[in-house]
Write an enzyme that holds these catalytic residues in place. Structure first.
Site, PDB file in Angstrom:
ATOM      1  N   HIS A 147      39.641  29.357  49.181  1.00 35.98           N
ATOM      2  CA  HIS A 147      40.663  30.330  48.792  1.00 35.98           C
ATOM      3  C   HIS A 147      41.145  31.081  50.021  1.00 35.98           C
ATOM      4  O   HIS A 147      40.563  30.972  51.111  1.00 35.98           O
ATOM      5  CB  HIS A 147      40.094  31.323  47.769  1.00 35.98           C
TER       6      HIS A 147
ATOM      7  N   ASP B 276      42.044  35.153  50.828  1.00 40.80           N
ATOM      8  CA  ASP B 276      41.795  36.421  50.138  1.00 40.80           C
ATOM      9  C   ASP B 276      43.077  37.072  49.629  1.00 40.80           C
ATOM     10  O   ASP B 276      44.062  37.194  50.364  1.00 40.80           O
ATOM     11  CB  ASP B 276      41.056  37.393  51.072  1.00 40.80           C
TER      12      ASP B 276
ATOM     13  N   HIS C   1      39.004  29.662  53.112  1.00 37.28           N
ATOM     14  CA  HIS C   1      37.561  29.705  53.322  1.00 37.28           C
ATOM     15  C   HIS C   1      36.835  29.502  52.002  1.00 37.28           C
ATOM     16  O   HIS C   1      37.383  29.736  50.923  1.00 37.28           O
ATOM     17  CB  HIS C   1      37.130  30.993  54.013  1.00 37.28           C
TER      18      HIS C   1
ATOM     19  N   ARG D 269      31.686  43.617  54.940  1.00 38.60           N
ATOM     20  CA  ARG D 269      33.022  43.044  55.031  1.00 38.60           C
ATOM     21  C   ARG D 269      34.086  44.108  55.234  1.00 38.60           C
ATOM     22  O   ARG D 269      34.029  45.178  54.633  1.00 38.60           O
ATOM     23  CB  ARG D 269      33.324  42.301  53.739  1.00 38.60           C
TER      24      ARG D 269
END
Ligand code: OGA
Ligand code: MN
Length: 282
Positions: A108, A110, A256, A271
């Site tokens: 996908h 983000d 990713h 993150r």
């Protein structure tokens, strides 16, 4: 560090990615050093800096050099500052302390289901499993460039619906009948990177549900051909994490995914999500 020194930049794989050496991210970086990092990021799509040990504030300070951050959909799972979250399978009172806790995750980009998807995301590895839990990257420039010319022509004029259902399993592709409240956005199937001006394929197995205007069977056939194409090993770098890694990817030109890992092992990453920007259609 002497600001005139060229940083050491080493490729991570034939496909994409580069490791940058000789930088301690706890220190305030000069503009000259940061410019080199930014250039390497744009050139290599994924950058890695090893053996870092950053506090939330230090990671925030580095991340915001690239631009403003964006909060996630779930404020409760955010850390002290908006735009910082933990990706982790650690649980307190049975509930994950972070987002995306467990197991394998399909390819996908983000926030592709938002009108302005995140330009990039960064993970800092705090605790990593002994094996597995790799983050795997696919080069969407090369994927586009290697499509047959007639496929390129076809998808240049097409858009696709991106959806993401947080309430179901957020790591595997759902059905196409998604609930009305699930976040969604129609995106061009090929986008232009605002800095490099290169064209990149912009569909993903996890989040791209349907090609606008095509009957189901035709949409599914086109999408699965494109998913299989972009996920070929020749376009991939698979990152095996080490504690201390700081790794950043460009959502505008890579997909990713994550490989499975033993649920009995701890995986804890911090993150940072960079704010979104309008998607440029090719
Ligand atoms: C993410 C993500 C993958 C991973 O944070 O957006 O997809 O390896 N993480 O945890
Ligand atoms: Mn992700």
């Amino acid at each position: 560090m002497n600001t005139t020194t060229a940083l050491e930049v080493r490729r991570l794989s034939p496909a994409l990615g580069a490791e940058i050496r000789g930088v301690d991210l706890r220190e305030a970086l000069s503009d000259a050093v940061f410019e080199q990092i930014l250039k390497a990021w744009h050139a290599h799509q994924v950058i890695l800096l090893r053996d870092q040990d950053l506090s939330e504030d230090q990671q925030w300070a580095f991340g915001t050099r690239f631009g403003p951050l964006a909060g996630g959909h779930n404020r409760q799972l955010e850390a002290s500052r908006e735009g910082i979250a933990y990706v982790s399978n650690v649980r307190k009172d049975g509930k994950p302390i972070g987002i995306l806790p467990d197991g394998e995750m399909q390819f996908h980009s983000d926030q592709s289901y938002r009108e302005q998807p995140s330009q990039g995301s960064m993970l800092h590895a705090i605790t990593v499993p002994g094996a597995g839990g790799n983050t795997v990257f696919a080069d969407c420039y090369a994927a586009y460039e290697t499509l047959p010319a007639e496929v390129q022509r076809r998808i240049l004029g097409l858009q696709a619906l991106h959806v993401y259902d947080y309430s179901l399993n957020p790591t595997q592709r759902g059905g196409r009948d998604v609930a009305a409240d699930v976040p969604r956005h129609v995106q061009p199937m090929v986008r232009v990177h605002p800095v490099t001006r290169r064209k990149a394929l912009y569909v993903s197995r996890l989040m791209t549900a349907h090609v606008v205007g095509l009957p189901d069977a035709e949409s599914e056939a086109l999408l699965s051909m494109l998913f299989d194409h972009v996920e070929q090993p020749r376009f991939i770098y698979s990152h095996a994490w080490r504690k201390g890694d700081v790794l950043m990817w460009d959502n505008r030109c890579v997909l990713h995914a994550r490989t499975d890992f033993d649920p009995r092992e701890t995986r804890l990453m911090r993150r940072i999500t960079l704010k979104g920007e309008p998607v440029l259609a090719a």
